[in-house]
Design an enzyme around this catalytic site. Structure first.
Site, short mmCIF file in Angstrom:
data_model
loop_
_atom_site.label_atom_id
_atom_site.label_comp_id
_atom_site.label_asym_id
_atom_site.label_seq_id
_atom_site.Cartn_x
_atom_site.Cartn_y
_atom_site.Cartn_z
N CYS A 101 -12.65 -16.38 -14.26
CA CYS A 101 -11.30 -16.73 -14.53
C CYS A 101 -10.40 -15.65 -14.59
O CYS A 101 -9.26 -15.60 -14.16
CB CYS A 101 -11.40 -17.53 -15.72
SG CYS A 101 -11.88 -16.47 -17.21
N HIS A 418 -11.46 -16.49 -22.37
CA HIS A 418 -10.98 -17.15 -21.05
C HIS A 418 -9.42 -16.77 -20.49
O HIS A 418 -8.54 -16.61 -21.29
CB HIS A 418 -10.81 -18.57 -21.02
CG HIS A 418 -10.64 -19.67 -20.00
ND1 HIS A 418 -11.26 -19.57 -18.73
CD2 HIS A 418 -9.63 -20.64 -19.75
CE1 HIS A 418 -10.84 -20.30 -17.71
NE2 HIS A 418 -9.76 -20.98 -18.51
#
Length: 470
Positions: A101, A418
């Site tokens: 990510c 994330h």
């Protein structure tokens, strides 16, 4: 049942039955079936008193005959994929290949820069002699990935790009228990720009030799002085981002940038013959087309021997003015363009522009929506070939920037969590790129990514210059 003859335009309809027990509207409906003239448009005239086979005259225009469409309805999924992208209003997402990510969010932010896409599009397939092979491969892989994102509405798997990125920078290939580890998005961002700064250099004297510096480079001039010895010197450097340092006193981006432009360093003092503390105070001496700001949220915690994250809330604006962080020379160059900008914005709200002197009138120019880079004070002469590239025409910056992308980190640990990209489209709409899932967002929600908890918080902000042609 009575029958009558009805004349309409050049047509005559004989023996039209009329039921006198029904309301007149029924008869008008009969005429509508024959002529196509709606009842509300009909005007009927008849001679005599009783209906005994008389000839009637009807006036009125008929409805346009509905034509069968030449083409049937076209559904979104039946369109070519490039047309689907245009219809959707945003480009594709990127599949997460296993803790990637950080890479996906970085790519989505940089992909939003049309001038960078143009430079990559014009990048030759043949490697130049002065460029290493892995840099060439990474640049070519970025070009192919950007092309895929532009042409696809379905999520893209950046397998080739990721493989070459790990080959060029092995730190992104670290494994833990056989699984690729989460990495720092800012490090990925910096390494990509460094690679492009080497590969996207133009040999042509008519073009800017360093495209990346023209787009992202910030020239700083620093005064370094030692209070103990009285020594003082001036230093210059070029960087790709400003740092927003976060402390208990910092609540807003402007405060963090002010802290980031001041630092202490220890180095050898020639006059003292030993190490001494020097204070370094920096200011901006040349502005880029795209201004990148990094929020310094991660630091090394000696007690636990690991990276820690600062969760403090730091607000940032949709419009950033860096005038107060500029050198005196740059401020002087910015004054005339800023006055033009204020006058143009004043006209939009009905305010009268200030009367300019003859010298400022010479520098006046009509404001447009065009943006341009500058690495020579505020005047830009950077030019590269290709659509969306820095213009051959000079342009003036104003020191005012508009937010176009935010890269956020969610979670309390620097080595996990994330990353997500929030990118402003050309239409003005914002899209949240959560790996392979693009989600439309409201602009007012973008500035709420300022931290203070476990939600997404800004780690990198990218601003686009507001400028006008000379």
């Amino acid at each position: 049942m009575l029958t009558v003859s009805v004349k309409w335009l050049k047509e005559v309809f004989p023996k039209v039955e009329i039921d006198t027990s029904q309301p007149p509207y029924v008869f008008k409906c009969q005429l509508y079936d024959l002529t196509g003239v709606p009842p509300e448009r009909q005007k009927i005239m008849v001679k005599g008193g009783l209906l005994k086979g008389q000839k009637m005259m009807m006036m009125g225009t008929a409805d346009e005959i509905v034509k069968v469409p030449e083409k049937g309805p076209i559904f979104m999924e039946d369109l070519p994929e490039e047309e689907q992208v245009a219809a959707v209003g945003h480009t594709a997402g990127l599949f997460n290949l296993g803790n990637t990510c950080y890479m996906n969010s970085t790519v989505q932010c940089l992909h939003s820069v049309p001038e960078l896409k143009s430079a990559l599009f014009n990048y030759p397939s043949q490697k130049s002699s002065d460029l290493d092979h892995t840099s060439h491969m990474l640049t070519a892989a970025t070009r192919e990935l950007f092309n895929e994102l532009d042409k696809s509405v379905k999520p893209v798997a950046p397998m080739q790009f990721w493989m070459v990125l790990r080959k060029k920078y092995p730190q992104f290939g670290q494994l833990h228990n056989g699984i690729y580890m989460q990495q720092d998005a800012e490090e990925c961002w910096t390494q990509l720009l460094y690679t492009f700064s080497q590969s996207l250099r133009s040999p042509s004297p008519s073009q800017n030799p360093d495209t990346i510096k023209a787009l992202f480079g910030i020239d700083l001039v620093s005064r370094v002085h030692c209070q103990e010895s009285g020594e003082e010197s001036l230093e210059t450097e070029s960087v790709y981002s400003l740092k927003c340092h976060i402390s208990q006193e910092v609540n807003h981006l402007h405060e963090g940038l002010k802290h980031g432009l001041k630092s202490e360093l220890e180095k050898a003092s020639p006059s003292l013959g030993r190490s001494a503390i020097y204070l370094k105070e920096s200011c901006i001496n040349a502005l880029p087309r795209y201004l990148t700001v990094q929020f310094v949220r991660f630091f090394w915690k000696r007690e636990s021997n690991q990276k820690a994250k600062i969760l403090r809330k730091v607000d940032y604006p949709l419009e950033l003015d860096v005038y107060n962080f500029c050198s005196d020379d740059l401020r002087k160059s910015l004054e005339a363009p800023r006055q033009i900008l204020r006058d143009e914005e004043g006209k939009k709200v009905g305010l009268k522009a200030k009367v300019k002197s003859s010298s400022s009138k010479d520098n006046d120019a009509k404001m447009t929506g065009m943006e341009g880079p500058s690495n020579d004070s505020v005047k830009s002469s950077n030019s590269t070939s290709g659509e969306g590239s820095p213009s051959d025409k000079e342009s003036h910056l104003t020191g005012i920037y508009d937010l176009v992308a935010v890269l956020t980190h969610k979670g309390r640990s620097a080595d996990s969590g994330h990353y997500v990209a929030w990118v402003k489209q050309e239409s003005g709409k914002w899209i949240e790129y959560d790996d392979d899932n693009p989600i439309p967002q409201r602009e007012e929600d973008i500035t709420k990514l300022s931290g203070g908890g476990d939600w997404h918080m800004a780690y990198i902000c990218m601003y686009k210059a507001r400028a006008f042609p000379v």
